[in-house]
Structure formats: structure tokens, C-alpha cells
Design a protein around this motif. Structure first.
Motif, PDB file in Angstrom:
ATOM      1  N   GLU A 144      -1.885  12.059  -1.735  1.00 52.21           N
ATOM      2  CA  GLU A 144      -2.429  12.449  -3.043  1.00 52.21           C
ATOM      3  C   GLU A 144      -2.253  13.934  -3.309  1.00 52.21           C
ATOM      4  O   GLU A 144      -2.101  14.358  -4.461  1.00 52.21           O
ATOM      5  CB  GLU A 144      -3.913  12.065  -3.123  1.00 52.21           C
ATOM      6  N   CYS A 444       5.775  -2.743  -3.628  1.00 46.44           N
ATOM      7  CA  CYS A 444       5.561  -3.747  -4.680  1.00 46.44           C
ATOM      8  C   CYS A 444       6.729  -3.692  -5.665  1.00 46.44           C
ATOM      9  O   CYS A 444       7.125  -2.593  -6.100  1.00 46.44           O
ATOM     10  CB  CYS A 444       4.242  -3.470  -5.396  1.00 46.44           C
ATOM     11  N   CYS A 447       5.001  -2.190  -8.924  1.00 44.11           N
ATOM     12  CA  CYS A 447       4.361  -0.863  -8.889  1.00 44.11           C
ATOM     13  C   CYS A 447       5.108   0.156  -8.037  1.00 44.11           C
ATOM     14  O   CYS A 447       4.777   1.341  -8.078  1.00 44.11           O
ATOM     15  CB  CYS A 447       2.930  -0.998  -8.377  1.00 44.11           C
ATOM     16  N   VAL A 450       2.920   1.940  -3.048  1.00 42.90           N
ATOM     17  CA  VAL A 450       1.510   2.092  -3.389  1.00 42.90           C
ATOM     18  C   VAL A 450       0.690   2.288  -2.117  1.00 42.90           C
ATOM     19  O   VAL A 450       0.845   1.512  -1.161  1.00 42.90           O
ATOM     20  CB  VAL A 450       0.980   0.841  -4.141  1.00 42.90           C
ATOM     21  N   GLU A 452      -2.409   1.943   0.400  1.00 43.72           N
ATOM     22  CA  GLU A 452      -3.449   0.934   0.586  1.00 43.72           C
ATOM     23  C   GLU A 452      -4.790   1.513   0.161  1.00 43.72           C
ATOM     24  O   GLU A 452      -5.006   2.733   0.187  1.00 43.72           O
ATOM     25  CB  GLU A 452      -3.497   0.525   2.071  1.00 43.72           C
ATOM     26  N   LYS A 453      -5.712   0.624  -0.284  1.00 44.66           N
ATOM     27  CA  LYS A 453      -7.053   1.077  -0.621  1.00 44.66           C
ATOM     28  C   LYS A 453      -7.809   1.444   0.658  1.00 44.66           C
ATOM     29  O   LYS A 453      -7.692   0.745   1.668  1.00 44.66           O
ATOM     30  CB  LYS A 453      -7.811  -0.011  -1.376  1.00 44.66           C
ATOM     31  N   CYS A 485      -0.488  -6.459  -3.486  1.00 45.01           N
ATOM     32  CA  CYS A 485      -0.384  -5.063  -3.936  1.00 45.01           C
ATOM     33  C   CYS A 485      -1.785  -4.537  -4.257  1.00 45.01           C
ATOM     34  O   CYS A 485      -2.533  -5.164  -5.015  1.00 45.01           O
ATOM     35  CB  CYS A 485       0.493  -4.976  -5.175  1.00 45.01           C
ATOM     36  N   PRO A 486      -2.184  -3.390  -3.703  1.00 41.65           N
ATOM     37  CA  PRO A 486      -3.510  -2.826  -3.984  1.00 41.65           C
ATOM     38  C   PRO A 486      -3.696  -2.444  -5.442  1.00 41.65           C
ATOM     39  O   PRO A 486      -4.829  -2.296  -5.902  1.00 41.65           O
ATOM     40  CB  PRO A 486      -3.564  -1.583  -3.087  1.00 41.65           C
ATOM     41  N   SER A 487      -2.577  -2.300  -6.165  1.00 44.56           N
ATOM     42  CA  SER A 487      -2.677  -1.871  -7.556  1.00 44.56           C
ATOM     43  C   SER A 487      -2.717  -3.049  -8.533  1.00 44.56           C
ATOM     44  O   SER A 487      -3.627  -3.171  -9.357  1.00 44.56           O
ATOM     45  CB  SER A 487      -1.502  -0.952  -7.905  1.00 44.56           C
ATOM     46  N   CYS A 488      -1.734  -3.968  -8.430  1.00 46.73           N
ATOM     47  CA  CYS A 488      -1.648  -5.059  -9.405  1.00 46.73           C
ATOM     48  C   CYS A 488      -2.034  -6.420  -8.846  1.00 46.73           C
ATOM     49  O   CYS A 488      -2.214  -7.377  -9.596  1.00 46.73           O
ATOM     50  CB  CYS A 488      -0.245  -5.127  -9.988  1.00 46.73           C
TER      51      CYS A 488
END
Length: 907
Positions: A144, A444, A447, A450, A452-453, A485-488
Motif C-alpha cells: 500500500e 484475478c 481485478c 489483488v 489478500e484481506k 478474489c478478495p475484491s470481486c
């Protein structure tokens, strides 16, 4: 006990420390903190005596600081990921996890009997999901903040271990573990952006006051700041839309000596050209086989290919030089292109001689203006040379003056710009192995890449993997790679690369401050315990581990996991020497059938030995040989063995000693080739097992010996005789204490002398421990023991002295010291007792010995009270027999008394 019995006393005191939680780190009261840490071990299965030395040094400091009123943090863990576990699993048809944790249990069992004052409640291994899950959280935070990125890159590929290696892990062009020739490959990799901090990491080295100068120099050289010129060469005929080639050079002053323009095999221009040129494609394919390190490129055979292109010289467009692909140019240093000046660069000269390219001198030596032939003339930048028609008008100047003047001239003409670059490149962390920390990202189709959460961390390694096929088992696992996918939420694939194991060891010092926290660190605990006050480890980690740790500390500050004060995580660094041991290599020769002595026997032996095969058979364990001088060896066979040794072709010199040994279990004559003071190696069977030493002599003997025989920064050779001598001394210390405990001697006039000696010992040992002069401290303890043994002081004074001796020895020999402390009536544990303080008034001698010189020649000495008036000293000097004899009734011309130092008589 009537005598010293380590097997009895050591387990007793270890149990007492455990029950009292003596070494559990606590934040209590307003005590100052002290954090001492040794570089944690890899769980290979067994520790050796080298580990004992390393951890004993840290333990001495930790115990000393505990007794001087500090809250001490002294933890232990295991650097547990890596290829050795996978290799072991493949060899035994087992699993890396089982192998690793079994080894950790074994090593803990070996370490605890040594009495190290460690806070075992903080123990962790880097393969614990609780640890690497927090490492994955760090990775996401770094991502990030832009401290991690992904790109295609030319990497070092180990074809045996089948993984990427960092440049630092390539040694002599080979993989640091496998020994295989490293290849160049282009792969998509994850990188830490360490290069962004290169300048800061370099500048901060000067602030590391308590680091060894050698380590600081190694780091500075590795980071490698340079200032040079970046400028463009126009292609004579643009190709594939490319009109110019950018070049970076640190020696722009040699621009008029350009012979060719060289580009990396991985340069964008080359990649476009090779698509239409099979001959070029084949050539660059061969060039890409070598390693990517500067060292590897220097040693590799110079390979080149003439592209047929030319570029215009930036100072004279009518002067065109050819464009060659050269295997010694790296794409990720500078611009991936250079101009070659062979007269003043040996690598360029070798290339030009091989391919018959011109060599043009741009300057010559002032004292020998000869043209370059087979050796490039490369003077240091501080040396003055004579320039040949330099375009900036230089005549005689140093190289640095010429570089600076050239950059200024080129910038003024708008032909280029001066730039600063670093040798340090970004840290590639992707490894194509199973037994490592999984990189917590998902691929993904919708996406992209991505993270991971965090609530899904740790991304744990699957247990059900197979090593039957070379390569990464994670790529072949039937289910682990598949995820959402952690996003979608759509089906996606996990990253199967794992992290370089140097990531694991780059932040463990911070995790130790709060090893059970639900985040990578507890900022409050980190603020209290950081920095590491004393770090101890081997010089071999000067670049990789220490540089990466410094980067990680800064990255963790940026992501909020460490306070600003932890930017340099290690306040003081000590690099210890190794414990070495002789290697015993057996030469199998038979002396059977040759006995007796005299001319006939000698003649028979001469004929016999010609037929003897000399076969180096195996490496022997130290316990399997005894000295040849042992009386059980017959005289006749001693003579035979010496002659056979000569036949074996082994003689003194070249670090090989000629020694004769005799096998305990073998009646045959055997010759043992001994390599003295060699690094301990399991493959050479010269590793000393601490458990065997503990069983024979006790842990305190091992601790005492590894500290006593050499300064801690130097190597020390382990010998059986040295261990025996250490054990005898500790037995003597116990015997002296027992005799004092049993005596009832009255106080005597010698009490004052022993008290003075005791306080001097306190002072000297304290100074030794605080300065890492452990061998000097132990030498002082030997002297103090002798003084105590010979003293006729009364019981009270001798008891005080013996308790002080035990206290001063406690960091080195904690079990024996606890036993003596209890024997002499000490309260509580000596580990918790406050360190003795020297009485300054006791450190000053009442008398002083002054040498007497007559006409500059020493003639004698006098011992006088320290405060004796000068006039009285003069009288005593003139009354000295030697002075009276020289003066022979005359008066001296001069009499000079230097108080406390010397008396000079001039006749």
C-alpha cells in the motif's frame, strides 16, 4: 558436595531459575531496559560448540545487565524456512514441517542444559503461521505504501534448487547452497524498493558508532554511490523506431577514447533486433546463461556480437563507432548501455583485443607516457595524469578533477546531465519454493493482482504436498491455489511464489518485543524495548541480513509498526569469531608385516612401502583418534608411520601440519592428515557436540573455555586439552570455596591485601565484560583465584573474596557460581544479586616501583610509598647500590624525579 560435580549442580540451578522465572523479560519499575540478541539459528538438527560460543557471549552480557539493575530482554527463536528442509524431505521421503519442528525440539533440548538466561516464553520459529501471518500483513502494508512492486526482471536462476537467487546469494557464479552454475532468466517477480532508500542507508552508516568498521565499509561498498554522466548517442540509422541509445558512465572524461558502444543482451534494442536476426538471437541466448552479479560477469569469458549498427559520437557527429552486444553489461545498472574506453578499463580492453577493436589512449602517466598494450591504465581518481587533447581543455589533472570538469562542460553544452546512482538494486523477494512464507496476493482475471484481506491471514501452506517432481509443489497442488478474489469474489488463483527467507529474518528483532501480538508489533512494547542494544552474530551477514534489516526497520516505521527511534534497529553490533577444530583425514596404509629395526628391516620396509596404496578413506571424528605419542604405540610402528606419511606426500606448510596419530580401535598403522584450526563442518566430521562436553565436563566448562582462550572477535580452536584445563580450574575454584566454608581462620593483617585484590578484580572484570574483553576478564579471574588461594586472610575476608569471585564468574559459569554463593551463605540467587562495585580507594596502590636510569641506561629500581616527597625519593635513589657504584664518590650533574614514573641520574 566434597568435590565439583557439574552433573549434580547444573540441573539443580536450571530448575531454580525456571521456577523463579529469573530471565523472563519484564517492564518493572523505573529500571532502564537492555535488549541483547544473538542472530537466531537455522534448525539444522544439532548445535555445535560454535553456537555455544555465540550464545554464551550474549548470555554473559544479559546476565551482567540483569545484575546491574536493568530490565533485560534476551530471547531466542529459529530462522526456520528454507531449502535445506525441502532437500531433507526429498531425501527422507518426509515433510519439511516435520523435519523442521523435530529439529527445533532437539536444539532446544541441547541449548537448555547450557544454562542460557533466555526468555523461552518468547520463542517462535519463522515457519509458525502466527509469525508468517504477521509477515504477510507487513507485506500488504508495504504494498500500500509503494515499498513493494511487481515487474519482469532478469534474475539469477539456480537450475538445481530451481529458484531465483538474490545477487548476494550468488558466490563465484554459483548458487550459495547448491553450488550450481547460475543462469539468467526473465521472470515476473516481486521486489522490495530498497533502492529508494539507498542514499539514506549509505549516509546513516556513519552514525553506527558501535558497529565494526569492516562491516560498515562492506555495506558502504555494496550500496556503492557514484556520480556520473548520463547522455545520448544518436543511431546513424534509426531502427525499430529507436533513434538514440542512452548511456551512463562514471568516467565521462575518457569520452574521446571510445571504441564501441556496448549494450546488454537484455536491452530493449537487442530484444527487437533478435526477432529478425537468428544469428543474434542464438548469440544472446548464450550470453544470458551466466549469472547477473558483477563478480560473475567479471570472471566470465567476454562474449560479443556486432549488431551492424553504428552511433554518432556526441562530440563529433562525423565519427561513428559500432554497436556491440556484450555479455558483461547489466540491464539493471545504469541504462544497460556503455561506451567502451579500452585503454582505461581492463574489461573493455579484453573485449577489444578479442574482437580486434581499436584502443585509444586519452591520458598517460606523468612518469611513463607509454601507450596501453595488454593492461589498461586505470589510475585512481586521486592521481594526476597528463591528458591528450582533452575536449574540456585539461592538461595535467586528477581523474576526479577531470570527471567533474567533464560533467560541467557537457551540462553547459546541454549534451548530458550529471546524475547520482547506486550499485544497490531492488531486492527481489520471489522464490519458487514451497517451504517459505506465501506471498499474500491473488491473481484475478477481472481485478488483476489483488492483496489478500488481512482478516484472511495467515495464508497457510498446505501440508499435503509432494516433492517427487522438481519445481514448486504449490504449482501442482490440486486445491490450494484456487481461491476467491478478495475484491470481486470471482474465482482466482493464489500467488505460488514464496518469500525469500531473508525476509523472515529482517524483522524478527521487532517481533520479539511482543511475540504474541495480533498485529506485527505492539507499538508500545516496541517503543519500550527497541532498539536492540547489543546484537551479536557472524561477519558473513554483514551485507545481506544486516542491510535488509535496516531497510525493514525504515519500512516498518513508514507503515506504523515501529517508532521513529528504531530507524537503525541495532545500536551496537559485535561480530564474533568462529570455534574451529582440526580435521582428521585418514590415509589408509598398512604397516602389517614390517616389524623390528636395523638395516635389514629398513631394506625390507623400503621394498614393501613401494607397493602400498595411498587411499584417503574418510574423515574421522576427534574422539576416534589419540595422540601418536601415546605410550601404547610401539616404537617400531612409529618409525613406520613416519615413513608412510612421507610416502603420502603430506608435509609441513600450506596450512597442513604433519602429525602422526593412532586409532584407538585399530591395530593397523594409520596416518592421519590433520588440517589445523579449520571451520567446523558436519561433512568433515570435525564438529564438537556440546552434549558430549556437558556429559564429561559440564556446561560451565564449555562456556568458560570458549570465552577464555581468544579475544571474542577472533577464532578459537577447540581442543580436548583446553577443555580439560578449564574443568580442572573450575574444580579448583570449587575446592577453594569449600575449604573457606569449612575453615575458621581468624582475621589477620593480610586481610587488607586480599580486600584490595578483590576490589581490583571487581574493577578489571567489570571493564572486561563491558568492553567485550571476555578473555581479558577471565585472565583476571585466574589471577584473582591464585591470590585467594595463597592468601592467609581470615575467614570473613576470604568468604567475602570468594563470594565476589563467584559473582564475577557468574555470567560465564552461572551454575558453579550459584553453588558457591549458596555454600558461602549468599542470599537468594546470585543471578538476582546486584553486581559488586569496586571501592575506588582500594584501586590505588600504596607503593610504586620506580626504575632508576643512569645516563639513559636502566641500573635498578626502588619501591617507595606513592606519596613520598621528592627529596626523600632522591635520597633513596642516590643510596642505591648501582648508583653509588657508578658515581664512585662524585656528585651527579642532574637528578630528575618524575613522580610515580622514573628517576633519571645524569653523571
Amino acid at each position: 558436595m566434597s568435590r565439583y560435580e557439574p552433573a549434580t549442580i547444573e540441573p539443580k540451578w536450571q530448575k531454580a531459575w525456571d521456577e523463579a522465572e529469573t530471565f523472563k523479560a519484564r517492564r518493572t519499575g523505573d529500571k532502564p531496559k537492555y535488549y541483547v540478541l544473538e542472530m537466531f539459528p537455522y534448525p539444522s538438527g544439532r548445535i555445535h560448540i560454535g553456537h555455544v560460543r555465540n550464545y554464551t557471549m550474549g548470555d554473559v552480557i544479559a546476565r551482567y545487565k540483569l545484575s546491574t539493575g536493568h530490565n533485560v530482554l534476551h530471547p531466542m527463536g529459529f530462522d526456520a524456512f528454507g531449502m535445506p528442509a525441502e532437500n531433507a524431505a526429498m531425501a527422507s521421503n518426509g515433510h519439511p514441517k516435520d523435519w523442521t519442528y523435530n529439529n527445533i525440539d532437539t536444539m532446544v533440548e541441547q541449548m537448555k542444559p547450557l544454562g542460557f538466561g533466555l526468555d523461552w516464553t518468547r520463542k517462535f520459529a519463522t515457519c509458525d503461521p502466527e509469525y508468517y501471518g504477521q509477515q504477510q500483513a507487513l507485506f500488504i502494508d508495504f504494498l500500500e505504501q509503494g515499498l513493494v512492486y511487481r515487474k519482469n526482471a532478469i534474475v539469477n536462476w539456480d537450475p538445481v534448487d530451481m529458484t531465483v537467487l538474490a545477487n548476494e546469494q550468488v558466490v563465484d557464479g554459483k548458487g550459495w547452497r547448491s553450488g550450481a552454475e547460475v543462469e539468467r532468466r526473465e521472470l515476473t517477480q516481486w521486489f522490495f524498493k530498497i533502492s529508494d532508500m539507498a542514499g539514506e542507508l549509505l549516509d546513516a552508516i556513519d552514525e553506527l558508532e558501535d558497529w565494526p568498521a569492516k562491516v560498515k565499509l562492506m555495506q558502504a561498498n555494496w550500496i556503492g554511490r557514484s556520480r556520473g554522466l548520463e547522455f545520448a548517442w544518436d543511431l546513424s540509422n534509426p531502427v525499430h523506431g529507436i533513434e538514440k541509445i542512452d548511456v551512463y558512465t562514471t568516467r565521462p572524461d575518457t569520452l574521446m577514447g571510445a571504441s564501441f558502444l556496448g549494450v546488454s543482451p537484455d536491452h530493449p534494442l537487442v530484444k527487437k533486433l533478435e526477432k529478425d536476426n537468428p544469428e543474434l538471437a542464438a548469440a544472446v541466448s548464450e550470453m544470458r546463461k551466466g549469472g547477473t552479479t558483477e563478480e560473475a560477469l567479471e570472471k566470465a569469458e567476454k562474449l560479443g556480437f556486432d549488431t551492424g549498427l553504428t552511433v554518432k559520437h556526441p562530440l563529433d557527429p562525423s565519427w561513428e563507432i559500432p554497436v556491440w552486444v556484450a555479455n558483461f553489461i547489466l540491464m539493471d545498472y545504469g541504462t544497460g548501455a556503455i561506451f567502451a574506453c579500452p585503454a582505461h578499463d581492463q574489461r573493455d580492453l579484453d573485449f577489444c583485443r578479442k574482437y580486434d577493436l581499436p584502443v585509444i589512449d586519452t591520458f598517460v602517466a606523468l612518469d611513463d607516457p607509454q601507450p596501453v598494450k595488454d593492461a589498461a591504465f586505470v589510475p585512481p581518481k586521486t592521481e594526476k595524469v597528463k591528458w591528450i587533447d582533452h575536449f574540456a581543455g585539461l592538461d595535467e589533472a586528477t581523474g576526479q578533477e577531470a570527471v567533474d570538469a567533464t560533467i560541467d562542460w557537457m551540462e553547459a553544452k546541454e549534451l548530458g546531465k550529471g546524475v547520482e546512482k547506486f550499485r544497490l538494486r531492488d531486492w527481489g523477494l520471489s522464490r519458487q519454493r514451497y517451504w517459505g512464507c506465501p506471498i499474500p496476493v491473488v491473481h484475478c482475471d477481472t481485478c488483476g493482482v489483488v492483496p489478500e484481506k488481512k482478516e484472511n491471514l495467515p495464508v497457510e501452506l498446505p501440508y499435503d504436498v509432494s516433492f517427487d517432481t522438481p519445481g514448486n509443489p504449490l504449482d501442482r497442488h490440486p486445491t490450494w491455489r484456487d481461491c476467491a478474489c478478495p475484491s470481486c469474489g470471482k474465482p482466482a488463483k493464489r500467488e505460488t511464489d514464496t518469500m525469500d527467507t531473508f525476509v523472515d529474518s529482517s524483522w524478527y528483532y521487532a517481533r520479539f518485543t511482543a511475540p504474541h501480538a495480533k498485529t506485527p508489533t505492539d507499538l508500545d512494547e516496541a517503543a519500550y524495548w527497541m532498539n536492540v542494544d547489543q546484537y551479536i552474530g557472524g561477519i558473513e551477514h554483514a551485507i545481506l541480513h544486516l542491510l535488509y534489516s535496516r531497510f525493514f526497520a525504515r519500512a516498518m516505521i513508514k507503515t506504523g509498526h515501529l517508532p521513529d527511534s528504531a530507524k537503525e534497529p541495532f545500536n551496537a553490533l559485535f561480530t564474533q569469531g568462529m570455534v574451529t577444530h582440526a580435521i582428521y583425514e585418514m590415509v589408509d596404509v598398512s604397516a602389517q608385516g614390517v616389524e623390528g629395526s636395523g638395516p635389514e628391516a629398513d631394506k625390507e620396509f623400503e621394498e614393501y612401502k613401494k607397493s602400498l596404496p595411498i587411499v584417503r578413506q574418510k574423515y574421522l571424528y576427534p574422539e576416534d583418534v589419540i595422540e601418536f605419542t601415546d605410550p601404547v604405540v610401539p616404537k617400531e610402528k612409529r618409525a613406520v608411520l613416519r615413513t608412510l606419511a612421507e610416502k603420502a606426500g603430506v608435509s609441513d606448510g600450506d596450512a597442513i601440519q604433519l602429525n602422526d596419530f593412532w586409532l584407538k580401535e585399530d591395530e593397523q598403522g594409520r596416518f592421519i592428515r590433520i588440517v589445523p584450526s579449520a571451520k567446523m563442518s558436519k561433512s568433515k566430521n570435525n564438529v564438537v557436540d556440546p552434549q558430549a562436553i556437558i556429559a564429561t565436563y559440564g556446561a560451565d566448562t564449555a562456556r568458560w573455555f570458549v570465552l577464555s582462550d581468544s579475544p571474542p572477535e577472533r577464532d578459537v580452536e577447540w581442543t580436548a586439552s583446553g577443555a580439560e584445563a578449564a574443568y580442572r580450574h573450575l574444580s579448583r575454584v570449587y575446592r577453594i570455596a569449600a575449604e573457606i566454608a569449612a575453615s575458621d581462620a581468624p582475621e589477620t593483617k593480610e586481610d587488607a591485601a586480599l580486600l584490595k585484590e578483590t576490589h581490583k578484580a571487581i574493577h578489571d572484570v567489570t571493564m572486561g565484560v563491558e568492553s567485550f574483553g571476555f578473555n581479558a576478564a577471565i585472565a583476571r579471574l585466574y589471577a584473582f583465584t591464585n591470590a585467594l588461594s595463597k592468601s592467609r586472610a581470615g575467614k570473613d575476608t576470604k568468604t567475602f573474596a570468594a563470594k565476589t569471585l563467584a559473582h564475577l564468574m557468574a555470567p560465564m559459569t552461572p551454575h558453579l557460581s550459584e553453588e558457591i554463593w549458596q555454600l558461602l551463605g549468599g542470599e537468594g540467587l546470585i543471578a538476582n544479586a546486584h553486581w559488586p562495585k569496586a571501592d575506588e580507594t582500594m584501586l590505588v596502590d600504596d607503593t610504586v616501583t620506580l626504575p632508576i636510569q643512569v645516563n639513559g641506561k636502566r641500573r635498578g629500581e626502588i619501591t617507595v610509598p606513592r606519596d613520598m616527597p621528592k627529596e626523600e625519593v632522591e635520597k633513596l635513589a642516590l643510596a642505591h647500590e648501582a648508583v653509588v657504584r657508578v658515581l664512585d664518590g662524585a656528585q651527579p650533574k642532574k637528578l630528575i624525579v618524575v613522580p610515580g614514573r622514573i628517576v633519571n641520574v645524569v653523571v
